[in-house]
Design a protein around this motif. Structure first.
Motif, PDB file in Angstrom:
ATOM      1  N   ASP A   1      -3.149  -5.893  -3.235  1.00  0.00           N
ATOM      2  CA  ASP A   1      -2.498  -4.391  -2.806  1.00  0.00           C
ATOM      3  C   ASP A   1      -1.122  -5.507  -1.606  1.00  0.00           C
ATOM      4  O   ASP A   1      -0.387  -4.469  -1.771  1.00  0.00           O
ATOM      5  CB  ASP A   1      -2.697  -3.687  -1.984  1.00  0.00           C
ATOM      6  CG  ASP A   1      -3.399  -3.721  -0.460  1.00  0.00           C
ATOM      7  OD1 ASP A   1      -2.786  -5.076  -0.214  1.00  0.00           O
ATOM      8  OD2 ASP A   1      -3.525  -3.089  -0.501  1.00  0.00           O
TER       9      ASP A   1
ATOM     10  N   SER B   1      -4.691  -3.641  -8.508  1.00  0.00           N
ATOM     11  CA  SER B   1      -5.577  -3.432  -7.574  1.00  0.00           C
ATOM     12  C   SER B   1      -7.536  -2.572  -7.769  1.00  0.00           C
ATOM     13  O   SER B   1      -7.282  -2.115  -7.465  1.00  0.00           O
ATOM     14  CB  SER B   1      -4.980  -1.646  -7.863  1.00  0.00           C
ATOM     15  OG  SER B   1      -4.697  -1.146  -8.970  1.00  0.00           O
TER      16      SER B   1
ATOM     17  N   LYS C   1       1.457  -1.478  -0.149  1.00  0.00           N
ATOM     18  CA  LYS C   1      -0.692  -0.132  -0.327  1.00  0.00           C
ATOM     19  C   LYS C   1       1.174   1.167  -0.047  1.00  0.00           C
ATOM     20  O   LYS C   1       0.539   2.296  -0.572  1.00  0.00           O
ATOM     21  CB  LYS C   1      -1.153  -0.140   1.415  1.00  0.00           C
ATOM     22  CG  LYS C   1      -1.860  -0.756   1.321  1.00  0.00           C
ATOM     23  CD  LYS C   1      -2.589  -0.914   2.426  1.00  0.00           C
ATOM     24  CE  LYS C   1      -3.926  -1.868   2.807  1.00  0.00           C
ATOM     25  NZ  LYS C   1      -4.498  -2.309   2.958  1.00  0.00           N
TER      26      LYS C   1
END
Length: 165
Positions: free
Chosen positions: A128, A123, A35
């Motif tokens: 992620d 994504s 992330k």
């Protein structure tokens, strides 16, 4: 080691343990969250004994570090040093069908590096997280680590965590 911007290497680069040292059988390297990651490289270091079978290496993505909705992550290239005791030269190598097998030469130390752009993860569907997959092997000891450049550089003790969601 100070970098050109005056920061120290630990301020710019995280080294995260993934697995090992272990002979891959039922081993599942840890997932990491990408992330807050700008770039990541999977590093596989190993040592062969004798009568080696090698280990198939793949990349997997998930929607959480628990491995939720795990699926394959495509990659086309990796860098190999199949005899790390004799050379530190990395050879850019093409992966076949998003996988490769570690060297099967007896009594050799090896290093493989797989650069991963976090933007290649799915994504749009919430993927992620990343991990390396190492398949069963005989007489090979493998360690998996992740080299990570966070999106926001700063003091080493102030990086975002990547081992939790």
């Amino acid at each position: 080691m100070a970098l050109s911007g005056g920061n120290n290497l630990p301020d710019e680069l995280l080294v995260i343990w993934g697995a090992g040292p272990v002979t891959p059988s039922s081993t599942t390297p840890d997932y990491i969250s990408l992330k807050d990651v700008d770039a990541v490289e999977v590093v596989i270091i190993g040592l062969n004994g004798t009568t080696v079978t090698g280990s198939a290496v793949t990349l997997l993505q998930a929607t959480a570090v628990a491995g939720t909705s795990e699926k394959a992550l495509a990659f086309s290239n990796y860098y190999a040093t199949a005899d790390a005791g004799a050379t530190d030269t990395l050879v850019k190598t093409t992966a076949s069908s998003n996988t490769f097998t570690t060297t099967t030469t007896n009594s050799k130390a090896f290093v493989y590096r797989i650069p991963v752009d976090p933007k290649t993860l799915d994504s749009a569907n919430g993927f992620d997280c990343l991990r390396a997959g190492v398949a069963n092997a005989a007489n090979t000891t493998i360690t998996v680590a992740y080299l990570i450049r966070p999106k926001y550089a700063g003091p080493a003790n102030n990086h975002p965590t990547v081992i939790t969601d």
